[in-house]
Design a protein around this motif. Sequence first.
Motif, PDB file in Angstrom:
ATOM      1  N   LYS A 196      46.382  30.187  26.544  1.00  0.00           N
ATOM      2  CA  LYS A 196      45.435  29.029  26.624  1.00  0.00           C
ATOM      3  C   LYS A 196      45.339  28.809  28.123  1.00  0.00           C
ATOM      4  O   LYS A 196      44.165  28.619  28.823  1.00  0.00           O
ATOM      5  CB  LYS A 196      45.710  27.584  26.119  1.00  0.00           C
ATOM      6  CG  LYS A 196      45.885  27.693  24.379  1.00  0.00           C
ATOM      7  CD  LYS A 196      46.604  26.421  24.181  1.00  0.00           C
ATOM      8  CE  LYS A 196      46.662  26.586  22.439  1.00  0.00           C
ATOM      9  NZ  LYS A 196      46.835  25.325  21.627  1.00  0.00           N
ATOM     10  N   GLU A 197      46.307  28.727  28.843  1.00  0.00           N
ATOM     11  CA  GLU A 197      46.287  28.783  30.166  1.00  0.00           C
ATOM     12  C   GLU A 197      45.667  29.938  30.976  1.00  0.00           C
ATOM     13  O   GLU A 197      44.748  29.813  31.938  1.00  0.00           O
ATOM     14  CB  GLU A 197      47.638  28.688  30.938  1.00  0.00           C
ATOM     15  CG  GLU A 197      47.869  27.858  32.321  1.00  0.00           C
ATOM     16  CD  GLU A 197      49.243  27.615  32.703  1.00  0.00           C
ATOM     17  OE1 GLU A 197      49.510  28.381  33.716  1.00  0.00           O
ATOM     18  OE2 GLU A 197      49.847  26.978  31.968  1.00  0.00           O
ATOM     19  N   ARG A 198      45.886  31.159  30.465  1.00  0.00           N
ATOM     20  CA  ARG A 198      45.096  32.084  31.055  1.00  0.00           C
ATOM     21  C   ARG A 198      43.634  32.185  30.737  1.00  0.00           C
ATOM     22  O   ARG A 198      42.802  32.653  31.608  1.00  0.00           O
ATOM     23  CB  ARG A 198      45.655  33.395  30.493  1.00  0.00           C
ATOM     24  CG  ARG A 198      47.138  33.980  31.056  1.00  0.00           C
ATOM     25  CD  ARG A 198      47.390  35.541  30.714  1.00  0.00           C
ATOM     26  NE  ARG A 198      47.568  35.659  29.192  1.00  0.00           N
ATOM     27  CZ  ARG A 198      48.744  35.598  28.709  1.00  0.00           C
ATOM     28  NH1 ARG A 198      49.874  35.404  29.255  1.00  0.00           N
ATOM     29  NH2 ARG A 198      48.797  35.850  27.308  1.00  0.00           N
ATOM     30  N   ASP A 199      43.222  31.673  29.572  1.00  0.00           N
ATOM     31  CA  ASP A 199      41.990  31.639  29.336  1.00  0.00           C
ATOM     32  C   ASP A 199      41.205  30.591  30.317  1.00  0.00           C
ATOM     33  O   ASP A 199      40.087  30.765  30.688  1.00  0.00           O
ATOM     34  CB  ASP A 199      41.628  31.252  27.904  1.00  0.00           C
ATOM     35  CG  ASP A 199      42.045  32.221  26.770  1.00  0.00           C
ATOM     36  OD1 ASP A 199      42.037  33.473  27.283  1.00  0.00           O
ATOM     37  OD2 ASP A 199      42.577  31.958  25.642  1.00  0.00           O
ATOM     38  N   GLN A 200      41.864  29.197  30.314  1.00  0.00           N
ATOM     39  CA  GLN A 200      41.286  28.494  31.235  1.00  0.00           C
ATOM     40  C   GLN A 200      40.993  29.113  32.577  1.00  0.00           C
ATOM     41  O   GLN A 200      39.983  28.667  33.249  1.00  0.00           O
ATOM     42  CB  GLN A 200      42.344  27.152  31.246  1.00  0.00           C
ATOM     43  CG  GLN A 200      42.160  26.291  29.976  1.00  0.00           C
ATOM     44  CD  GLN A 200      43.258  25.187  30.083  1.00  0.00           C
ATOM     45  OE1 GLN A 200      44.058  25.090  30.754  1.00  0.00           O
ATOM     46  NE2 GLN A 200      42.975  24.502  29.098  1.00  0.00           N
ATOM     47  N   LEU A 201      42.161  29.666  33.081  1.00  0.00           N
ATOM     48  CA  LEU A 201      42.254  30.079  34.522  1.00  0.00           C
ATOM     49  C   LEU A 201      40.979  31.291  34.453  1.00  0.00           C
ATOM     50  O   LEU A 201      40.013  31.394  35.775  1.00  0.00           O
ATOM     51  CB  LEU A 201      43.487  30.682  35.111  1.00  0.00           C
ATOM     52  CG  LEU A 201      44.467  29.745  35.396  1.00  0.00           C
ATOM     53  CD1 LEU A 201      46.042  30.453  35.374  1.00  0.00           C
ATOM     54  CD2 LEU A 201      44.047  28.840  36.487  1.00  0.00           C
ATOM     55  N   ASN A 249      35.672  32.900  36.698  1.00  0.00           N
ATOM     56  CA  ASN A 249      34.076  32.983  36.472  1.00  0.00           C
ATOM     57  C   ASN A 249      33.219  32.199  37.106  1.00  0.00           C
ATOM     58  O   ASN A 249      32.302  32.551  37.904  1.00  0.00           O
ATOM     59  CB  ASN A 249      33.897  33.436  34.894  1.00  0.00           C
ATOM     60  CG  ASN A 249      34.389  34.478  34.531  1.00  0.00           C
ATOM     61  OD1 ASN A 249      34.609  35.280  35.356  1.00  0.00           O
ATOM     62  ND2 ASN A 249      34.614  34.655  33.190  1.00  0.00           N
ATOM     63  N   ALA A 250      33.591  30.925  36.945  1.00  0.00           N
ATOM     64  CA  ALA A 250      32.718  29.919  37.565  1.00  0.00           C
ATOM     65  C   ALA A 250      32.726  29.870  38.931  1.00  0.00           C
ATOM     66  O   ALA A 250      31.558  29.667  39.823  1.00  0.00           O
ATOM     67  CB  ALA A 250      33.079  28.454  37.062  1.00  0.00           C
ATOM     68  N   LEU A 251      33.792  30.071  39.592  1.00  0.00           N
ATOM     69  CA  LEU A 251      33.915  30.276  40.890  1.00  0.00           C
ATOM     70  C   LEU A 251      33.185  31.515  41.651  1.00  0.00           C
ATOM     71  O   LEU A 251      32.671  31.434  42.735  1.00  0.00           O
ATOM     72  CB  LEU A 251      35.284  30.057  41.538  1.00  0.00           C
ATOM     73  CG  LEU A 251      36.140  28.970  41.470  1.00  0.00           C
ATOM     74  CD1 LEU A 251      37.451  29.107  41.626  1.00  0.00           C
ATOM     75  CD2 LEU A 251      35.632  27.817  42.191  1.00  0.00           C
ATOM     76  N   LYS A 252      33.420  32.477  40.857  1.00  0.00           N
ATOM     77  CA  LYS A 252      32.561  33.824  41.202  1.00  0.00           C
ATOM     78  C   LYS A 252      31.066  33.543  41.151  1.00  0.00           C
ATOM     79  O   LYS A 252      30.278  33.872  42.093  1.00  0.00           O
ATOM     80  CB  LYS A 252      32.784  35.040  40.275  1.00  0.00           C
ATOM     81  CG  LYS A 252      34.232  35.480  40.721  1.00  0.00           C
ATOM     82  CD  LYS A 252      34.395  36.828  39.792  1.00  0.00           C
ATOM     83  CE  LYS A 252      35.765  37.305  39.868  1.00  0.00           C
ATOM     84  NZ  LYS A 252      35.844  38.572  39.061  1.00  0.00           N
ATOM     85  N   SER A 253      30.668  32.776  40.139  1.00  0.00           N
ATOM     86  CA  SER A 253      29.302  32.387  40.056  1.00  0.00           C
ATOM     87  C   SER A 253      28.694  31.653  41.316  1.00  0.00           C
ATOM     88  O   SER A 253      27.677  31.782  41.966  1.00  0.00           O
ATOM     89  CB  SER A 253      28.886  31.707  38.737  1.00  0.00           C
ATOM     90  OG  SER A 253      28.073  31.130  38.825  1.00  0.00           O
ATOM     91  N   ARG A 254      29.539  30.772  41.573  1.00  0.00           N
ATOM     92  CA  ARG A 254      29.315  29.635  42.911  1.00  0.00           C
ATOM     93  C   ARG A 254      29.201  30.306  44.075  1.00  0.00           C
ATOM     94  O   ARG A 254      28.295  30.270  44.803  1.00  0.00           O
ATOM     95  CB  ARG A 254      30.153  28.583  42.835  1.00  0.00           C
ATOM     96  CG  ARG A 254      30.141  27.529  41.845  1.00  0.00           C
ATOM     97  CD  ARG A 254      31.124  26.420  41.760  1.00  0.00           C
ATOM     98  NE  ARG A 254      30.792  25.592  43.174  1.00  0.00           N
ATOM     99  CZ  ARG A 254      31.519  24.489  43.407  1.00  0.00           C
ATOM    100  NH1 ARG A 254      32.569  24.231  42.560  1.00  0.00           N
ATOM    101  NH2 ARG A 254      31.293  23.996  44.353  1.00  0.00           N
ATOM    102  N   VAL A 255      30.189  31.146  44.252  1.00  0.00           N
ATOM    103  CA  VAL A 255      30.165  31.962  45.417  1.00  0.00           C
ATOM    104  C   VAL A 255      28.836  33.203  45.542  1.00  0.00           C
ATOM    105  O   VAL A 255      28.473  33.293  46.504  1.00  0.00           O
ATOM    106  CB  VAL A 255      31.590  33.125  45.676  1.00  0.00           C
ATOM    107  CG1 VAL A 255      31.177  34.152  46.669  1.00  0.00           C
ATOM    108  CG2 VAL A 255      32.786  32.084  45.976  1.00  0.00           C
ATOM    109  N   ALA A 256      28.421  33.423  44.459  1.00  0.00           N
ATOM    110  CA  ALA A 256      27.417  34.298  44.558  1.00  0.00           C
ATOM    111  C   ALA A 256      26.114  33.730  44.922  1.00  0.00           C
ATOM    112  O   ALA A 256      25.186  34.153  45.405  1.00  0.00           O
ATOM    113  CB  ALA A 256      27.122  34.960  43.052  1.00  0.00           C
ATOM    114  N   ILE A 257      26.008  32.319  44.247  1.00  0.00           N
ATOM    115  CA  ILE A 257      24.869  31.687  44.572  1.00  0.00           C
ATOM    116  C   ILE A 257      24.781  31.209  46.123  1.00  0.00           C
ATOM    117  O   ILE A 257      23.686  31.279  46.746  1.00  0.00           O
ATOM    118  CB  ILE A 257      24.903  30.429  43.931  1.00  0.00           C
ATOM    119  CG1 ILE A 257      24.672  30.586  42.305  1.00  0.00           C
ATOM    120  CG2 ILE A 257      23.952  29.576  44.418  1.00  0.00           C
ATOM    121  CD1 ILE A 257      24.951  29.579  41.486  1.00  0.00           C
ATOM    122  N   LEU A 258      26.016  30.940  46.706  1.00  0.00           N
ATOM    123  CA  LEU A 258      26.325  30.683  48.235  1.00  0.00           C
ATOM    124  C   LEU A 258      25.998  31.682  49.000  1.00  0.00           C
ATOM    125  O   LEU A 258      25.278  31.743  50.116  1.00  0.00           O
ATOM    126  CB  LEU A 258      27.582  29.958  48.338  1.00  0.00           C
ATOM    127  CG  LEU A 258      27.938  28.648  47.754  1.00  0.00           C
ATOM    128  CD1 LEU A 258      29.570  28.376  48.255  1.00  0.00           C
ATOM    129  CD2 LEU A 258      27.199  27.469  48.713  1.00  0.00           C
TER     130      LEU A 258
END
Length: 76
Positions: free
Chosen positions: A39-44, A49-58
């Motif tokens: 469960k912890e691995r899935d959350q991480l 993935n969310a952080l990669k998306s934010r970096v791509a937008i930036l």
Amino acid sequence: MSGTTMVFLIVLISVGGGILSEMYKRRLEYKKLDSQSQKERDQLHAELNALKSRVAILEQIVTDEGYQVKKDINSL
């Protein structure tokens, strides 16, 4: 069967049963920890993935020509 043999077998069965019981408890504990870590691995993974998306937008914002022009104007 002599008394000594009978005592030896009783001790052997008791110790063997205790060892098997302990092994079973540890196996159940391991399975519980493994499911929690999954469960912890899935959350991480979701957070990554969310952080990669934010970096791509930036990166897209910073490489945009309008942003660079605005930065140049503000530096004057």
